[in-house]
Enzyme design. Structure first.
Site, PDB file in Angstrom:
ATOM      1  N   SER A   1       0.828  -1.204   0.000  1.00  0.00           N
ATOM      2  CA  SER A   1       0.000   0.000   0.000  1.00  0.00           C
ATOM      3  C   SER A   1       0.871   1.268   0.000  1.00  0.00           C
ATOM      4  O   SER A   1       1.711   1.439  -0.873  1.00  0.00           O
ATOM      5  CB  SER A   1      -0.968  -0.039   1.190  1.00  0.00           C
ATOM      6  OG  SER A   1      -1.966   0.941   1.080  1.00  0.00           O
TER       7      SER A   1
ATOM      8  N   HIS B   1      -7.122  -5.731  -0.574  1.00  0.00           N
ATOM      9  CA  HIS B   1      -6.021  -4.774  -0.365  1.00  0.00           C
ATOM     10  C   HIS B   1      -5.301  -5.081   0.949  1.00  0.00           C
ATOM     11  O   HIS B   1      -4.069  -5.130   0.994  1.00  0.00           O
ATOM     12  CB  HIS B   1      -6.592  -3.351  -0.355  1.00  0.00           C
ATOM     13  CG  HIS B   1      -5.547  -2.281  -0.243  1.00  0.00           C
ATOM     14  ND1 HIS B   1      -4.960  -1.689  -1.348  1.00  0.00           N
ATOM     15  CD2 HIS B   1      -4.984  -1.692   0.842  1.00  0.00           C
ATOM     16  CE1 HIS B   1      -4.080  -0.784  -0.952  1.00  0.00           C
ATOM     17  NE2 HIS B   1      -4.080  -0.767   0.373  1.00  0.00           N
TER      18      HIS B   1
ATOM     19  N   ASP C   1      -9.680  -3.301  -5.994  1.00  0.00           N
ATOM     20  CA  ASP C   1      -9.021  -2.486  -4.986  1.00  0.00           C
ATOM     21  C   ASP C   1      -9.514  -1.042  -5.078  1.00  0.00           C
ATOM     22  O   ASP C   1      -9.275  -0.355  -6.073  1.00  0.00           O
ATOM     23  CB  ASP C   1      -7.512  -2.544  -5.193  1.00  0.00           C
ATOM     24  CG  ASP C   1      -6.728  -1.944  -4.040  1.00  0.00           C
ATOM     25  OD1 ASP C   1      -7.303  -1.173  -3.258  1.00  0.00           O
ATOM     26  OD2 ASP C   1      -5.527  -2.253  -3.923  1.00  0.00           O
TER      27      ASP C   1
END
Length: 324
Positions: A136, A299, A270
């Site tokens: 991320s 995610h 996502d």
């Protein structure tokens, strides 16, 4: 590459100050010190995990153990929390009590980049090659690290569900930006009140929040209890607010310069980096190793798919490791 051994995985836990901020480090393997003075028997390679946000090392506990075993326990696998995202143990403050100010705004996005570079500088020998596995916002941090410290011996960077561009314009970003940038202070009082609950009640609330998952990693439950700390939440939300404002344009220059070292892994559903972000980067870098998830992983894969992700990464890196 996977080990069939059922022996307990060596796991070392540390709470340290890095850039003057409380930092949680989990280390898989027998190597506790990789600085140049430790010994002549240092490993050639370190796998270092750069977390997402919340940047709590505990979320990656199962992931690093699975990765370590998948690598036949040949290389250390470490995860370093973001500055100030962990609840320090008793007797340790969130900020080091010193007159020396090591880094301005260490809890901000830029500070988190410098925090990781500082950790490597102080704790890892320059002779050790690195595999950076980022998740991320950790992917943005990793690209910044490679940009600012080209001397790092990065063998590979694996960027999982990379939030490296247009965060505020993503479906989740549109929802969260007003909350993070204008209303985050309103969240502090409820968190403060919840912080007085017994640990068992906090764990029950976390289980309730994650009830929709068929399987949930137990370490995610215990780690999420950190989120009942006002100090942790304040630092987490502050960093997130900066992400919305600062992660705008994709750094195509740094990507181009390091393309052969990078592996991108995008999700199909996502809401932080939607599929058209994948389509566009794939078009801009047709020779890049840019993959689209075919397994439907979320995610926040650490909540329920750590072992599956670790197995995939092990397969991706086999060729690189045979060349060492």
């Amino acid at each position: 590459m996977r080990s069939g051994s059922e022996e307990p995985v060596p796991l070392h836990e540390e709470f340290i100050y890095c850039c003057g901020a409380a930092t949680h480090v989990l280390k898989c393997g027998p190597w506790k010190d990789l600085s140049k003075d430790e010994s002549k028997n240092l490993p050639r390679l370190l796998f270092m995990i750069i977390p997402g946000n919340p940047g709590l090392a505990g979320y990656y506990r199962t992931f690093i153990q699975a990765l370590y075993c998948g690598l036949n326990q040949q290389y250390p696998v470490w995860v370093v929390s973001h500055a100030g995202h962990c609840k320090p143990p008793s007797g340790m403050e969130m900020i080091e009590d010193t007159d020396i100010k090591e880094l301005e705004d260490v809890f901000g996005l830029n500070g988190q980049v410098e925090h990781k570079l500082n950790f490597l500088k102080k704790n890892v020998s320059k002779d050790i090659k690195l595999v950076l596995i980022a998740h991320s916002i950790g992917c943005y941090i990793t690209l910044e690290m490679m940009k600012r410290a080209s001397e790092l011996q990065v063998l590979r960077s694996v960027l999982l569900f990379p939030t490296i561009e247009r965060m505020a314009q993503s479906p989740q970003g549109k929802l969260m930006t007003p909350l993070l940038c204008k209303l985050r202070y309103a969240l502090y009082m409820p968190v403060y009140l919840l912080s007085f609950l017994p640990e068992g009640v906090k764990a029950s609330l976390v289980r309730f929040a994650l009830r929709g998952m068929k399987t949930c990693d137990e370490s995610s439950i215990t780690t999420s209890i950190n989120l009942f700390s006002v100090d942790c939440i304040a630092n987490i939300l502050y960093m997130a607010s900066q992400e919305m404002m600062k992660v705008v344009e994709r750094d195509s220059t740094t990507i181009k310069q390091n393309l052969k070292k990078l592996i991108f892994y995008y999700g199909t559903g996502d809401s932080w980096c939607p599929q058209h972000y994948y389509d566009e980067i794939k078009m801009d870098f047709p020779d890049g190793d840019i993959r689209l998830c075919e397994k439907g992983l979320r995610h926040a894969f650490v909540l329920d798919a750590s072992k599956e992700m670790a197995a995939m990464i092990t397969d991706w890196l086999q060729e690189d490791l045979t060349k060492l």
